[in-house]
Design a protein around this motif. Structure first.
Motif, PDB file in Angstrom:
ATOM      1  N   LYS A 189      10.621  11.865   1.601  1.00  0.00           N
ATOM      2  CA  LYS A 189      10.710  10.580   0.902  1.00  0.00           C
ATOM      3  C   LYS A 189      12.166  10.137   0.757  1.00  0.00           C
ATOM      4  CE  LYS A 189       6.419  10.333  -1.516  1.00  0.00           C
ATOM      5  NZ  LYS A 189       5.690  10.627  -2.743  1.00  0.00           N
ATOM      6  N   ILE A 218       7.259  -0.305   0.557  1.00  0.00           N
ATOM      7  CA  ILE A 218       8.243   0.621  -0.034  1.00  0.00           C
ATOM      8  C   ILE A 218       9.592  -0.098  -0.172  1.00  0.00           C
ATOM      9  CG2 ILE A 218       9.404   2.854   0.259  1.00  0.00           C
ATOM     10  CD1 ILE A 218       6.905   3.691   1.893  1.00  0.00           C
ATOM     11  N   ASN A 233      13.485   0.861  -5.944  1.00  0.00           N
ATOM     12  CA  ASN A 233      13.019   0.876  -7.336  1.00  0.00           C
ATOM     13  C   ASN A 233      14.228   0.942  -8.272  1.00  0.00           C
ATOM     14  OD1 ASN A 233      13.747   3.680  -7.735  1.00  0.00           O
ATOM     15  ND2 ASN A 233      11.914   4.255  -6.565  1.00  0.00           N
ATOM     16  N   VAL A 234      13.956   1.128  -9.549  1.00  0.00           N
ATOM     17  CA  VAL A 234      15.006   1.074 -10.581  1.00  0.00           C
ATOM     18  C   VAL A 234      16.140   2.072 -10.326  1.00  0.00           C
ATOM     19  CG1 VAL A 234      13.826   2.747 -12.096  1.00  0.00           C
ATOM     20  CG2 VAL A 234      15.326   1.018 -13.101  1.00  0.00           C
ATOM     21  N   MET A 273      14.747   8.646  -1.580  1.00  0.00           N
ATOM     22  CA  MET A 273      14.833   8.566  -3.040  1.00  0.00           C
ATOM     23  C   MET A 273      15.311   7.177  -3.468  1.00  0.00           C
ATOM     24  SD  MET A 273      13.489  11.273  -3.467  1.00  0.00           S
ATOM     25  CE  MET A 273      13.409  11.934  -5.099  1.00  0.00           C
ATOM     26  N   GLY A 274      14.754   6.728  -4.615  1.00  0.00           N
ATOM     27  CA  GLY A 274      15.088   5.390  -5.101  1.00  0.00           C
ATOM     28  C   GLY A 274      14.250   4.301  -4.454  1.00  0.00           C
ATOM     29  N   PHE A 275      13.237   4.715  -3.686  1.00  0.00           N
ATOM     30  CA  PHE A 275      12.339   3.757  -3.025  1.00  0.00           C
ATOM     31  C   PHE A 275      10.885   4.098  -3.359  1.00  0.00           C
ATOM     32  CE2 PHE A 275      16.136   2.935  -0.809  1.00  0.00           C
ATOM     33  CZ  PHE A 275      16.040   1.655  -0.298  1.00  0.00           C
ATOM     34  N   GLY A 276      10.051   3.070  -3.360  1.00  0.00           N
ATOM     35  CA  GLY A 276       8.626   3.253  -3.601  1.00  0.00           C
ATOM     36  C   GLY A 276       8.321   3.264  -5.083  1.00  0.00           C
ATOM     37  N   HIS A 277       7.105   2.906  -5.424  1.00  0.00           N
ATOM     38  CA  HIS A 277       6.720   2.893  -6.838  1.00  0.00           C
ATOM     39  C   HIS A 277       5.210   2.917  -6.969  1.00  0.00           C
ATOM     40  CE1 HIS A 277       6.656   1.779 -11.082  1.00  0.00           C
ATOM     41  NE2 HIS A 277       7.902   2.214 -11.092  1.00  0.00           N
ATOM     42  N   ARG A 278       4.721   3.581  -8.004  1.00  0.00           N
ATOM     43  CA  ARG A 278       3.283   3.627  -8.230  1.00  0.00           C
ATOM     44  C   ARG A 278       2.734   2.237  -8.577  1.00  0.00           C
ATOM     45  NH1 ARG A 278      -0.271   7.483 -10.038  1.00  0.00           N
ATOM     46  NH2 ARG A 278       0.503   8.770  -8.351  1.00  0.00           N
ATOM     47  N   PRO A 288      12.403  14.757 -10.129  1.00  0.00           N
ATOM     48  CA  PRO A 288      12.910  13.844  -9.093  1.00  0.00           C
ATOM     49  C   PRO A 288      11.941  12.725  -8.689  1.00  0.00           C
ATOM     50  CG  PRO A 288      12.507  16.036  -8.188  1.00  0.00           C
ATOM     51  CD  PRO A 288      12.331  16.145  -9.672  1.00  0.00           C
ATOM     52  N   LEU A 289      10.642  12.858  -9.013  1.00  0.00           N
ATOM     53  CA  LEU A 289       9.759  11.728  -8.715  1.00  0.00           C
ATOM     54  C   LEU A 289       9.851  10.664  -9.797  1.00  0.00           C
ATOM     55  CD1 LEU A 289       6.524  13.366  -7.233  1.00  0.00           C
ATOM     56  CD2 LEU A 289       8.611  12.613  -6.088  1.00  0.00           C
ATOM     57  N   HIS A 290      10.534  10.992 -10.902  1.00  0.00           N
ATOM     58  CA  HIS A 290      10.681  10.032 -12.023  1.00  0.00           C
ATOM     59  C   HIS A 290      12.189   9.773 -12.179  1.00  0.00           C
ATOM     60  CE1 HIS A 290       9.703   7.876 -15.594  1.00  0.00           C
ATOM     61  NE2 HIS A 290       9.318   8.846 -16.391  1.00  0.00           N
ATOM     62  N   ALA A 337      15.289  10.803  -9.826  1.00  0.00           N
ATOM     63  CA  ALA A 337      15.580  10.137  -8.545  1.00  0.00           C
ATOM     64  C   ALA A 337      16.972   9.492  -8.555  1.00  0.00           C
ATOM     65  CB  ALA A 337      14.511   9.084  -8.248  1.00  0.00           C
TER      66      ALA A 337
HETATM   67  C1  LIG Z   1       7.532   6.886  -7.069  1.00  0.00           C
HETATM   68  C2  LIG Z   1       6.537   7.603  -6.186  1.00  0.00           C
HETATM   69  C3  LIG Z   1       6.371   9.033  -6.713  1.00  0.00           C
HETATM   70  C4  LIG Z   1       5.193   6.873  -6.281  1.00  0.00           C
HETATM   71  O1  LIG Z   1       4.330   7.628  -5.580  1.00  0.00           O
HETATM   72  P1  LIG Z   1       2.744   7.368  -5.401  1.00  0.00           P
HETATM   73  O2  LIG Z   1       2.303   6.147  -6.100  1.00  0.00           O
HETATM   74  O3  LIG Z   1       2.065   8.638  -5.727  1.00  0.00           O
HETATM   75  O4  LIG Z   1       2.677   7.048  -3.880  1.00  0.00           O
HETATM   76  P2  LIG Z   1       2.566   8.106  -2.710  1.00  0.00           P
HETATM   77  O5  LIG Z   1       3.580   9.190  -2.864  1.00  0.00           O
HETATM   78  O6  LIG Z   1       1.137   8.506  -2.603  1.00  0.00           O
HETATM   79  O7  LIG Z   1       2.991   7.183  -1.500  1.00  0.00           O
HETATM   80  C5  LIG Z   1       2.131   6.275  -0.833  1.00  0.00           C
HETATM   81  C6  LIG Z   1       2.610   6.186   0.608  1.00  0.00           C
HETATM   82  O8  LIG Z   1       3.931   5.637   0.631  1.00  0.00           O
HETATM   83  C7  LIG Z   1       4.860   6.617   1.124  1.00  0.00           C
HETATM   84  N1  LIG Z   1       6.031   6.602   0.244  1.00  0.00           N
HETATM   85  C8  LIG Z   1       6.069   6.355  -1.080  1.00  0.00           C
HETATM   86  N2  LIG Z   1       7.324   6.420  -1.528  1.00  0.00           N
HETATM   87  C9  LIG Z   1       8.097   6.717  -0.468  1.00  0.00           C
HETATM   88  C10 LIG Z   1       9.487   6.931  -0.308  1.00  0.00           C
HETATM   89  N3  LIG Z   1      10.312   6.856  -1.340  1.00  0.00           N
HETATM   90  N4  LIG Z   1       9.940   7.225   0.913  1.00  0.00           N
HETATM   91  C11 LIG Z   1       9.102   7.316   1.975  1.00  0.00           C
HETATM   92  N5  LIG Z   1       7.771   7.132   1.887  1.00  0.00           N
HETATM   93  C12 LIG Z   1       7.282   6.835   0.675  1.00  0.00           C
HETATM   94  C13 LIG Z   1       4.133   7.954   1.036  1.00  0.00           C
HETATM   95  O9  LIG Z   1       4.628   8.874   1.955  1.00  0.00           O
HETATM   96  C14 LIG Z   1       2.713   7.540   1.288  1.00  0.00           C
HETATM   97  O10 LIG Z   1       2.550   7.328   2.655  1.00  0.00           O
HETATM   98  P3  LIG Z   1       1.153   7.680   3.386  1.00  0.00           P
HETATM   99  O11 LIG Z   1       0.135   6.784   2.748  1.00  0.00           O
HETATM  100  O12 LIG Z   1       1.403   7.378   4.827  1.00  0.00           O
HETATM  101  O13 LIG Z   1       0.904   9.133   3.109  1.00  0.00           O
HETATM  102  C15 LIG Z   1       7.018   7.623  -4.717  1.00  0.00           C
HETATM  103  O14 LIG Z   1       7.206   6.308  -4.268  1.00  0.00           O
HETATM  104  C16 LIG Z   1       8.257   8.453  -4.544  1.00  0.00           C
HETATM  105  O15 LIG Z   1       8.172   9.683  -4.445  1.00  0.00           O
HETATM  106  N6  LIG Z   1       9.470   7.796  -4.495  1.00  0.00           N
HETATM  107  C17 LIG Z   1      10.709   8.530  -4.354  1.00  0.00           C
HETATM  108  C18 LIG Z   1      11.153   9.058  -5.717  1.00  0.00           C
HETATM  109  C19 LIG Z   1      11.625   7.957  -6.608  1.00  0.00           C
HETATM  110  O16 LIG Z   1      12.433   7.119  -6.241  1.00  0.00           O
HETATM  111  N7  LIG Z   1      11.133   8.000  -7.867  1.00  0.00           N
HETATM  112  C20 LIG Z   1      11.506   7.033  -8.872  1.00  0.00           C
HETATM  113  C21 LIG Z   1      10.359   6.151  -9.204  1.00  0.00           C
HETATM  114  S1  LIG Z   1      10.838   4.831 -10.280  1.00  0.00           S
END
Ligand SMILES: CC(C)(COP(=O)(O)OP(=O)(O)OC[C@H]1O[C@@H](n2cnc3c(N)ncnc32)[C@H](O)[C@@H]1OP(=O)(O)O)[C@@H](O)C(=O)NCCC(=O)NCCS
Length: 366
Positions: free
Chosen positions: A253, A311, A314-315, A255-260, A218-220, A223
């Protein structure tokens, strides 16, 4: 040993690649030097050729490539029988893993690992993934398996095999764009996993299975399914704001938001958003699109404006919305993602084989 521990290998540059370029600050994504927004208007065959061969095909090359992919669409009765033995509570992704493994046993290039054989194996997987995923979906729904059409485009044939009827022109174009937008993304976890398997000089099917297992999480790629379930749970634009606030309250978290890598809007999400709008209008049903826009608005307010966190969608966010309109069941979503991503994995594995060094990092003992 050099350097400190970089948890999650964040910002570690592990290898050189000429396949995909990302600028995470500016929101740029290019395959082989071309912006993905422009590539999304081509056919999947053109883009998978570009990824694998590193150049645009001449007309005759494209014709021969497409013909081979079309001719390879069929999967035999044994594979269909095994699909029927699968537990229908699993995600299609798990069936895809099983069948990819079994398919390797019957591959005509079994035990051959040269570039030509690997290109042929890769093309067979690109061609057969849609048939595997749609056959599993139909068996799961108690329906007969549909024989592939050998003339329709890659995307149109996928929807045809899923439903048993021809998709509209817009639906066919949208699923084609979906496969293209999903096709590659530099050293994402599943591609890195596939390249790691390749770096041991294991076989291509094993590398792809490594990619499939990694994409499932689910983190990849998982999601996308989570986004579809979230849309179902919210069910009305009015519920979106509270849903986001609730997630924040529970420290969960969205889902569908945030990106490395992206610290701005994911360029693929922008294209998917436009595709979602177009299909919603064609279907005369704006519900899922409106829920998604409300979630996006609430997330922007809460994360970006109020908390200063980058945040953005994402895709997997608007692609989940597109899948709702295409009537793709949530448990199929990750496997549909893999059906696009397979050409990127093949391109990366071929690149890895061509200039291989074993991928073997170190751990700091504590
Ligand atoms: C993709 C993902 C794993 C990248 O994670 P990462 O680079 O390891 O970043 P982190 O999980 O350390 O997040 C950094 C900060 O942003 C927050 N954050 C990141 N993504 C978030 C999300 N989707 N919702 C809420 N908060 C989020 C984290 O809680 C963290 O906050 P903090 O610094 O206060 O602790 C992460 O954004 C995520 O779990 N997203 C949701 C799953 C998803 O959509 N995955 C598909 C990716 S294409």
């Amino acid at each position: 040993m050099k350097g400190e521990v970089e948890t999650g290998l964040e910002n570690v540059v592990a290898l050189e690649s000429s396949i995909t370029f990302i600028d995470g600050e500016k929101g740029i994504l290019q395959y082989r030097g071309y912006d993905v927004e422009k590539l999304a208007n081509l056919t999947y065959d053109e883009v998978s050729y570009l990824l694998i061969h590193g150049k645009n095909p001449e007309d005759e090359e494209l014709e021969a490539y497409s013909r081979t992919l079309k001719d390879e669409r069929r999967i035999g009765s044994t594979l269909i029988e095994v699909l029927g033995f699968c537990n229908f509570n699993i995600e299609a992704m798990d069936a895809l893993k099983t069948i990819t493994s079994l398919m390797s046993h019957c591959d005509p290039d079994l035990n051959t690992n040269n570039p030509q054989a690997n290109t042929r194996k890769g093309m067979r997987m690109i061609a057969k993934f849609p048939t595997i995923v749609t056959s599993f979906s139909r068996l799961k729904r108690g329906m007969n398996v549909i024989e592939p059409d050998y003339e329709m485009s890659h995307g149109a044939n996928f929807l045809y095999m899923l439903r048993g009827s021809r998709p509209t022109n817009l639906e066919a174009r949208i699923i084609e764009s979906d496969f293209i937008l999903s096709a590659d993304h530099e050293l994402n976890p599943s591609t890195f996993a596939a390249r790691t398997v390749t770096s041991t000089l294991s076989d291509l099917h094993s590398a792809v299975i490594g990619g499939l297992c990694t994409l499932k999480g689910p983190l990849h790629g998982g999601a996308r399914m989570a986004v579809m379930n979230m849309l179902d749970e919210i069910d009305s634009p009015k519920g979106a704001q509270n849903f986001v606030l609730h997630k924040i309250e529970k420290h969960e978290k969205l889902m569908g938001f945030g990106h490395r890598v992206y610290k701005t809007y994911d360029p693929r999400a922008r294209v998917y958003k436009q595709l979602a709008r177009e299909i919603a209008m064609e279907k005369n049903d704006m519900k899922w699109f409106e829920i998604a826009e409300k979630i996006e608005g609430a997330a922007y307010e809460e994360y970006v404006q109020n908390r200063g966190k980058p945040i953005y969608p994402n895709v997997d966010f608007y692609s989940g919305v597109v899948y709702k309109y295409l009537d793709i069941p949530p448990k199929l979503a990750t496997a549909v993602f893999a059906t696009g991503r397979i050409s990127g994995w093949i391109a990366h594995c071929l690149e890895q084989y061509s200039d291989n060094r074993l991928i073997r990092p170190r751990a700091k003992f504590v």
